[in-house]
Design a protein around this motif. Structure first.
Motif, mmCIF file in Angstrom:
data_model
loop_
_atom_site.group_PDB
_atom_site.id
_atom_site.type_symbol
_atom_site.label_atom_id
_atom_site.label_comp_id
_atom_site.label_asym_id
_atom_site.label_seq_id
_atom_site.Cartn_x
_atom_site.Cartn_y
_atom_site.Cartn_z
ATOM 1 N N TYR A 227 0.788 -1.390 -0.145
ATOM 2 C CA TYR A 227 0.079 0.094 0.073
ATOM 3 C C TYR A 227 0.949 1.433 -0.061
ATOM 4 C CZ TYR A 227 -4.642 -2.268 0.831
ATOM 5 O OH TYR A 227 -5.640 -3.149 0.752
ATOM 6 N N GLU A 228 1.893 1.089 0.699
ATOM 7 C CA GLU A 228 2.709 2.474 1.075
ATOM 8 C C GLU A 228 3.406 2.627 -0.420
ATOM 9 O OE1 GLU A 228 5.449 1.267 4.117
ATOM 10 O OE2 GLU A 228 3.907 1.874 5.797
ATOM 11 N N SER A 229 3.929 1.732 -1.071
ATOM 12 C CA SER A 229 4.627 1.897 -2.360
ATOM 13 C C SER A 229 3.675 2.593 -3.373
ATOM 14 C CB SER A 229 5.372 0.598 -2.622
ATOM 15 O OG SER A 229 4.366 -0.413 -3.195
ATOM 16 N N ILE A 230 2.557 1.892 -3.448
ATOM 17 C CA ILE A 230 1.465 2.563 -4.241
ATOM 18 C C ILE A 230 1.373 4.005 -4.178
ATOM 19 C CG2 ILE A 230 -0.755 2.303 -5.137
ATOM 20 C CD1 ILE A 230 0.491 0.045 -6.253
ATOM 21 N N ILE A 231 1.062 4.057 -2.801
ATOM 22 C CA ILE A 231 0.700 5.608 -2.360
ATOM 23 C C ILE A 231 1.809 6.560 -2.719
ATOM 24 C CG2 ILE A 231 0.409 7.162 -0.352
ATOM 25 C CD1 ILE A 231 -1.375 4.800 0.798
ATOM 26 N N GLU A 232 3.063 6.092 -2.620
ATOM 27 C CA GLU A 232 4.334 7.096 -2.836
ATOM 28 C C GLU A 232 4.291 7.328 -4.240
ATOM 29 O OE1 GLU A 232 7.401 4.861 -1.187
ATOM 30 O OE2 GLU A 232 7.258 5.717 0.894
ATOM 31 N N GLU A 233 4.182 6.220 -5.089
ATOM 32 C CA GLU A 233 4.213 6.571 -6.627
ATOM 33 C C GLU A 233 3.054 7.369 -7.136
ATOM 34 O OE1 GLU A 233 4.881 3.790 -10.794
ATOM 35 O OE2 GLU A 233 5.081 2.768 -8.698
ATOM 36 N N VAL A 234 1.744 7.185 -6.471
ATOM 37 C CA VAL A 234 0.822 8.135 -6.809
ATOM 38 C C VAL A 234 1.057 9.527 -6.580
ATOM 39 C CG1 VAL A 234 -1.725 8.687 -6.349
ATOM 40 C CG2 VAL A 234 -0.931 6.385 -6.947
ATOM 41 N N ALA A 235 1.505 9.665 -5.283
ATOM 42 C CA ALA A 235 1.695 11.233 -4.662
ATOM 43 C C ALA A 235 2.740 11.967 -5.293
ATOM 44 C CB ALA A 235 1.887 11.023 -3.563
ATOM 45 N N PRO A 237 3.799 12.603 -8.579
ATOM 46 C CA PRO A 237 3.913 13.869 -9.407
ATOM 47 C C PRO A 237 2.769 14.725 -9.157
ATOM 48 C CG PRO A 237 2.626 11.579 -10.177
ATOM 49 C CD PRO A 237 3.417 11.293 -8.873
ATOM 50 N N LEU A 238 2.308 14.422 -7.994
ATOM 51 C CA LEU A 238 1.205 15.432 -7.578
ATOM 52 C C LEU A 238 1.662 16.275 -6.183
ATOM 53 C CD1 LEU A 238 -2.103 13.407 -7.575
ATOM 54 C CD2 LEU A 238 -1.543 14.898 -9.150
ATOM 55 N N VAL A 239 2.912 16.314 -6.188
ATOM 56 C CA VAL A 239 3.551 17.228 -4.812
ATOM 57 C C VAL A 239 3.015 18.577 -5.083
ATOM 58 C CG1 VAL A 239 5.401 17.794 -3.638
ATOM 59 C CG2 VAL A 239 5.215 15.512 -4.324
ATOM 60 N N GLY A 240 2.477 18.942 -3.982
ATOM 61 C CA GLY A 240 2.103 20.409 -4.139
ATOM 62 C C GLY A 240 0.611 20.806 -4.218
ATOM 63 N N ALA A 241 -0.182 19.484 -4.648
ATOM 64 C CA ALA A 241 -1.452 19.526 -4.680
ATOM 65 C C ALA A 241 -2.001 18.528 -4.090
ATOM 66 C CB ALA A 241 -2.095 19.241 -6.312
ATOM 67 N N LEU A 242 -1.295 17.711 -3.408
ATOM 68 C CA LEU A 242 -1.684 16.615 -2.735
ATOM 69 C C LEU A 242 -0.636 16.198 -1.389
ATOM 70 C CD1 LEU A 242 -4.006 14.285 -2.569
ATOM 71 C CD2 LEU A 242 -2.230 12.912 -3.600
ATOM 72 N N LYS A 243 -0.951 16.087 -0.353
ATOM 73 C CA LYS A 243 -0.082 15.426 0.740
ATOM 74 C C LYS A 243 -0.329 14.258 0.902
ATOM 75 C CE LYS A 243 1.232 20.030 2.514
ATOM 76 N NZ LYS A 243 1.280 21.082 3.774
ATOM 77 N N VAL A 244 0.583 13.499 1.570
ATOM 78 C CA VAL A 244 0.637 12.101 2.007
ATOM 79 C C VAL A 244 0.686 11.977 3.542
ATOM 80 C CG1 VAL A 244 1.320 9.676 1.726
ATOM 81 C CG2 VAL A 244 1.148 11.651 -0.312
ATOM 82 N N GLY A 245 -0.149 11.157 4.203
ATOM 83 C CA GLY A 245 0.022 10.595 5.612
ATOM 84 C C GLY A 245 -0.446 9.220 5.792
ATOM 85 N N SER A 246 -0.024 8.925 6.861
ATOM 86 C CA SER A 246 -0.444 7.498 7.297
ATOM 87 C C SER A 246 -0.957 7.738 8.715
ATOM 88 C CB SER A 246 0.570 6.434 7.412
ATOM 89 O OG SER A 246 1.676 6.685 8.023
ATOM 90 N N VAL A 247 -1.856 6.727 9.109
ATOM 91 C CA VAL A 247 -2.517 6.678 10.576
ATOM 92 C C VAL A 247 -2.398 5.477 11.160
ATOM 93 C CG1 VAL A 247 -4.369 7.266 12.006
ATOM 94 C CG2 VAL A 247 -4.194 8.583 10.125
ATOM 95 N N ASP A 289 -9.461 -0.817 -7.428
ATOM 96 C CA ASP A 289 -8.241 -1.969 -7.456
ATOM 97 C C ASP A 289 -7.005 -1.068 -6.861
ATOM 98 O OD1 ASP A 289 -9.735 -3.895 -8.379
ATOM 99 O OD2 ASP A 289 -9.080 -3.687 -10.377
ATOM 100 N N LEU A 290 -6.233 -1.647 -6.066
ATOM 101 C CA LEU A 290 -5.237 -1.016 -5.619
ATOM 102 C C LEU A 290 -3.987 -0.894 -6.618
ATOM 103 C CD1 LEU A 290 -4.268 0.753 -3.293
ATOM 104 C CD2 LEU A 290 -3.108 -1.392 -2.260
ATOM 105 N N ASP A 291 -4.044 0.167 -7.613
ATOM 106 C CA ASP A 291 -3.048 0.024 -8.560
ATOM 107 C C ASP A 291 -2.786 1.589 -8.852
ATOM 108 O OD1 ASP A 291 -4.716 1.217 -10.674
ATOM 109 O OD2 ASP A 291 -5.515 -0.751 -10.730
ATOM 110 N N LEU A 295 -5.855 4.944 -8.295
ATOM 111 C CA LEU A 295 -5.745 5.649 -7.203
ATOM 112 C C LEU A 295 -5.337 7.036 -7.620
ATOM 113 C CD1 LEU A 295 -5.766 5.953 -4.158
ATOM 114 C CD2 LEU A 295 -3.552 5.026 -4.004
ATOM 115 N N LYS A 296 -4.297 7.008 -8.613
ATOM 116 C CA LYS A 296 -4.294 8.552 -9.181
ATOM 117 C C LYS A 296 -5.438 9.109 -9.839
ATOM 118 C CE LYS A 296 -0.071 8.977 -11.268
ATOM 119 N NZ LYS A 296 0.871 8.837 -12.141
#
Length: 567
Positions: A227-235, A237-247, A289-291, A295-296
């Protein structure tokens, strides 16, 4: 005693079988990559195999074990220190096998060692100089059957899986009880994914205008790394418009997850803190689907949507009933660009956002605004003054673009505050009652204005007097409710007209009395193309009464001879 010894021999035999298989678990071979492969290629291989063997997608026998192997291999190779240790010693912890001076891959065998001080490890590989194969094993801790081996599982785990029941319980992977959980379960979020707790969420995320991609997980859940690796790859190219966090929905944050309505079961969950459904943000769960592609797309759909798409040729600034300063993006994009959506979220309480699609910068509507190059941003101050913030915009990446354009908006806001201060203090001499010209007529008296009040003058003395009157009247509120007639408030725009310069404009209305009057008042309804005139002594009270009569429908309106225009 014999039975006990027999069980010990059986356990040893099972361990030997496991380690005979372990020689195949070279992480490079599991992921199908070479030792020289880059981190990027390792990540790609991991994504591909994880999709293929994820337990939620692949129900074939052995898929769960394969998925666990893939996660374990990626855990080693994605961490530079673990990978270096493995390359040197054949073990990610940096513990050497028989020969610490050589690579961990000896004739196809992998060396495993483990155990705390005082515990023996298990080594499997080539023997001494004679070349014969040799192995040794022992158990640390309690010498009884429940003792913990250097592999992280005890005899009770083995027996419980073979015979059922027992303390070890069964693993969903069908492995060695708790070993699959400890080996392949969720790890702490990668340092590139910010750890979010309830305090941070309420202070930095909740209604702050920025979209967040959030991973909710628990350390005992399978596949967190994936999950983390997918999220990192999605985020990325969207740095500046989207931030990422985990709970982490375990321990002290369990109640926080429950408060947000997030309940974890078999796997982690992914949410976007979205502004796509209204003024306030809310968590929207991703259920596809988690791809990366899916997700993007989901993230893009849930970016802020505070910018209003308009047709530039029909857009009238005065018709937009908002008190905030207005900003518009002109571009060739049909949909609202990601950059503009991000900015509309960050500044949605400070500006009214618009975006318009134009085919080319030679479009007459673009030229009329004074723009000569696209993309461009135009602003209108609260007093109606137009400002070209930037034209011919070029960006190198999303993050820097959002930062640069944020600076433009901040400066424009400061300029608007200065203009507002002047408008709110008539003694400053600022003329906030517009003088009608060809360039501003459609903004002031266009179709978006229900009633346009035009006060005409023929001398500078008359102008000053009329301007003072209109300034005072314009600060008052008039509605049908005030006059005893139910109905919504009617918006009225106020303006001045130099009758000596625009006689042709006045020809659209009745000519009676216009030529001899030094000052007169025209109420014009653009949408209906009708007008009414007042030619008495123009005082503040007379203007107020005239407006009230219009709202009460006590004034008769006449059709114009032609559509009035100013050049």
């Amino acid at each position: 005693m014999k039975a006990r010894f027999g069980l010990l021999i059986m356990a040893a035999g099972l361990l030997l079988m496991v380690f005979c298989e372990s020689k195949k678990l070279d992480p490079y071979k599991v992921l199908g990559v070479d030792r020289s492969t880059s981190q990027r290629e390792i990540q790609k291989a991991f994504h591909k195999l994880s999709l293929q063997y994820h337990p939620d997608k692949n129900k074939n026998k052995g898929a769960q074990e394969k998925f666990a192997e893939i996660n374990n291999a990626y855990d080693i190779l994605s961490d530079e220190q673990k990978r270096k240790n493995y390359d040197l010693f054949g073990d990610e912890k940096g513990n050497p096998g028989f020969d610490a001076s050589t690579s961990g891959d000896h004739d196809g065998y992998t060396y495993f060692t483990g155990g705390e001080p005082g515990e023996s490890g298990f080594n499997f590989g080539p023997g001494g100089q004679g070349g014969s194969k040799s192995f040794s094993f022992s158990f640390g801790g309690d010498p009884g059957y429940g003792g913990q081996s250097s592999f992280g599982f005890g005899l009770n785990d083995i027996f419980s899986n073979l015979f059922g029941g027992g303390k070890g319980g069964g693993s969903q992977f069908g492995g060695f009880g708790s070993s699959s959980r400890s080996q392949y379960g969720g790890r702490n979020s990668d340092k590139s994914i910010l750890s979010v707790n309830s305090k941070f969420y309420k202070k930095e995320i909740n209604d702050r205008g920025m979209s967040w991609l959030l991973l909710f997980y628990s350390p005992d859940l399978q596949g967190t790394q994936y999950y983390e690796s997918i999220i990192e790859e999605v985020a990325a190219p969207l740095v500046g418009a989207l931030k990422v966090g985990s709970v982490n929905c375990e321990s002290e944050e369990a109640s926080f997850c429950k408060e947000l309505g997030v309940h974890l079961r078999r796997a982690p969950k992914v949410y976007v803190y979205s502004y796509s459904k209204g003024e306030s943000g809310s968590l929207v769960e991703y259920s596809g689907d988690l791809d990366v592609k899916g997700l993007k797309s989901f993230c893009r759909d849930n970016l802020p949507k505070f910018s209003k798409g308009v047709n530039l040729s029909q857009f009238k600034v005065a018709a937009e009933a908002v008190t905030l300063p207005k900003v518009m993006l002109l571009s060739t994009k049909k949909s609202t660009p990601v950059i503009w959506r991000a900015l509309s979220g960050l500044y949605h309480k400070r500006f009214a956002f618009y975006n318009a699609e134009v085919v080319h910068d030679s479009d007459p509507s673009v030229r009329a605004l004074g723009v000569n190059s696209l993309p461009a941003i135009i602003g209108w101050l609260s007093n109606g003054e137009k400002v070209i913030l930037k034209s011919g915009i070029s960006v190198k990446d999303l993050k820097s673009a959002v930062q640069d354009l944020s600076g433009l908006l901040e400066n424009f806001e400061k300029k608007n505050k200065v203009a507002s201060t002047k408008t709110n203090h008539p003694e400053s001499g600022d003329n906030h009652i517009p003088l009608l010209t060809g360039s501003n007529f459609h903004d002031v008296c266009g179709d978006g204005s229900p009633v346009c009040l035009i006060v005409a003058f023929r001398s500078s003395k008359s102008r000053d007097n009329l301007q003072t009157i209109l300034k005072s009247v314009s600060q008052k509120s008039f509605s049908r409710k005030q006059t005893g007639v139910s109905g919504p408030r009617t918006s009225i725009s106020y303006s001045l007209l130099d009758a000596t310069k625009h006689q042709s404009f006045l020809n659209a209305f009745e000519k009676s009395g216009f030529k001899s009057s030094q000052k007169f008042l025209v109420a014009y309804k653009p949408k209906r193309g009708t007008f009414a005139t007042f030619q008495g002594d123009i005082t503040e009270e007379a203007v107020e009464n005239f407006i009230i009569s219009i709202l009460n429908a006590d004034v008769q309106f006449t059709k114009t001879k032609q559509k009035p225009t100013l050049k």
